[in-house]
Design a protein around this motif. Sequence first.
Motif, PDB file in Angstrom:
ATOM      1  N   LEU A  38       0.786  -1.101  -0.180  1.00  0.00           N
ATOM      2  CA  LEU A  38       0.004  -0.001   0.058  1.00  0.00           C
ATOM      3  C   LEU A  38       0.956   1.035  -0.046  1.00  0.00           C
ATOM      4  N   TRP A  39       0.625   2.210  -0.828  1.00  0.00           N
ATOM      5  CA  TRP A  39       1.315   3.513  -1.024  1.00  0.00           C
ATOM      6  C   TRP A  39       0.601   4.697  -0.387  1.00  0.00           C
ATOM      7  N   LEU A  40       0.651   5.090   0.581  1.00  0.00           N
ATOM      8  CA  LEU A  40       0.047   6.244   1.453  1.00  0.00           C
ATOM      9  C   LEU A  40       0.709   7.622   1.464  1.00  0.00           C
ATOM     10  N   LYS A  41       0.463   8.277   0.185  1.00  0.00           N
ATOM     11  CA  LYS A  41       1.039   9.545  -0.023  1.00  0.00           C
ATOM     12  C   LYS A  41       0.542  10.554   1.107  1.00  0.00           C
ATOM     13  N   GLU A  42      -0.712  10.526   1.458  1.00  0.00           N
ATOM     14  CA  GLU A  42      -1.227  11.498   2.258  1.00  0.00           C
ATOM     15  C   GLU A  42      -0.853  11.443   3.481  1.00  0.00           C
ATOM     16  N   ILE A  43      -0.321  10.692   4.131  1.00  0.00           N
ATOM     17  CA  ILE A  43       0.196  10.911   5.518  1.00  0.00           C
ATOM     18  C   ILE A  43       1.738  10.658   5.500  1.00  0.00           C
ATOM     19  N   ARG A  44       2.408  11.303   4.535  1.00  0.00           N
ATOM     20  CA  ARG A  44       3.933  11.047   4.374  1.00  0.00           C
ATOM     21  C   ARG A  44       4.598  12.140   5.485  1.00  0.00           C
ATOM     22  N   PRO A  45       5.689  11.756   6.014  1.00  0.00           N
ATOM     23  CA  PRO A  45       6.318  12.712   7.051  1.00  0.00           C
ATOM     24  C   PRO A  45       6.664  14.091   6.338  1.00  0.00           C
ATOM     25  N   PRO A  46       6.575  15.005   7.381  1.00  0.00           N
ATOM     26  CA  PRO A  46       6.916  16.582   6.886  1.00  0.00           C
ATOM     27  C   PRO A  46       8.297  16.481   5.977  1.00  0.00           C
ATOM     28  N   THR A  47       8.278  17.553   5.272  1.00  0.00           N
ATOM     29  CA  THR A  47       9.591  17.470   4.378  1.00  0.00           C
ATOM     30  C   THR A  47      10.874  17.702   5.246  1.00  0.00           C
ATOM     31  N   GLU A  48      10.618  18.557   6.325  1.00  0.00           N
ATOM     32  CA  GLU A  48      11.803  18.703   7.245  1.00  0.00           C
ATOM     33  C   GLU A  48      12.643  17.267   7.442  1.00  0.00           C
ATOM     34  N   LEU A  49      11.893  16.296   7.688  1.00  0.00           N
ATOM     35  CA  LEU A  49      12.271  15.162   7.991  1.00  0.00           C
ATOM     36  C   LEU A  49      13.233  14.259   6.777  1.00  0.00           C
ATOM     37  N   ASP A  50      12.394  14.640   5.518  1.00  0.00           N
ATOM     38  CA  ASP A  50      13.277  14.239   4.674  1.00  0.00           C
ATOM     39  C   ASP A  50      14.435  14.667   4.246  1.00  0.00           C
ATOM     40  N   GLU A  51      14.455  16.098   4.381  1.00  0.00           N
ATOM     41  CA  GLU A  51      15.786  16.697   4.213  1.00  0.00           C
ATOM     42  C   GLU A  51      16.889  16.643   5.305  1.00  0.00           C
ATOM     43  N   TRP A  52      16.421  16.171   6.453  1.00  0.00           N
ATOM     44  CA  TRP A  52      17.335  15.705   7.399  1.00  0.00           C
ATOM     45  C   TRP A  52      18.058  14.369   7.369  1.00  0.00           C
ATOM     46  N   LEU A  53      17.104  13.525   6.689  1.00  0.00           N
ATOM     47  CA  LEU A  53      17.632  11.923   6.186  1.00  0.00           C
ATOM     48  C   LEU A  53      18.689  12.335   5.188  1.00  0.00           C
ATOM     49  N   GLU A  54      18.376  13.015   4.221  1.00  0.00           N
ATOM     50  CA  GLU A  54      19.150  13.325   3.043  1.00  0.00           C
ATOM     51  C   GLU A  54      20.577  13.834   3.336  1.00  0.00           C
TER      52      GLU A  54
END
Length: 76
Positions: A38-54
């Motif tokens: 299942l792919w749930l785009k609508e509950i994705r983490p905040p963008t800040e968390l993605d940037e932090w991981l990158e």
Amino acid sequence: MLRLKSINELPQEEDGFRILIDEFWPDGLSQEEAKVDLWLKEIRPPTELDEWLEEDPIYFENIEAEGRAELQRKKL
């Protein structure tokens, strides 16, 4: 039991039902390879968390904790 993993980790037999929580499908990864149920785009983490991981992948544990908190706030 809910476990959070990076999509870059290989799927394991014991993973059970797998949900991708991200706005975009990861480049270079087929749905067959990811074994996502299942792919749930609508509950994705905040963008800040993605940037932090990158910036530094070692922070995945912190992102996991933040992700759990976000799911709790959204009552999922």
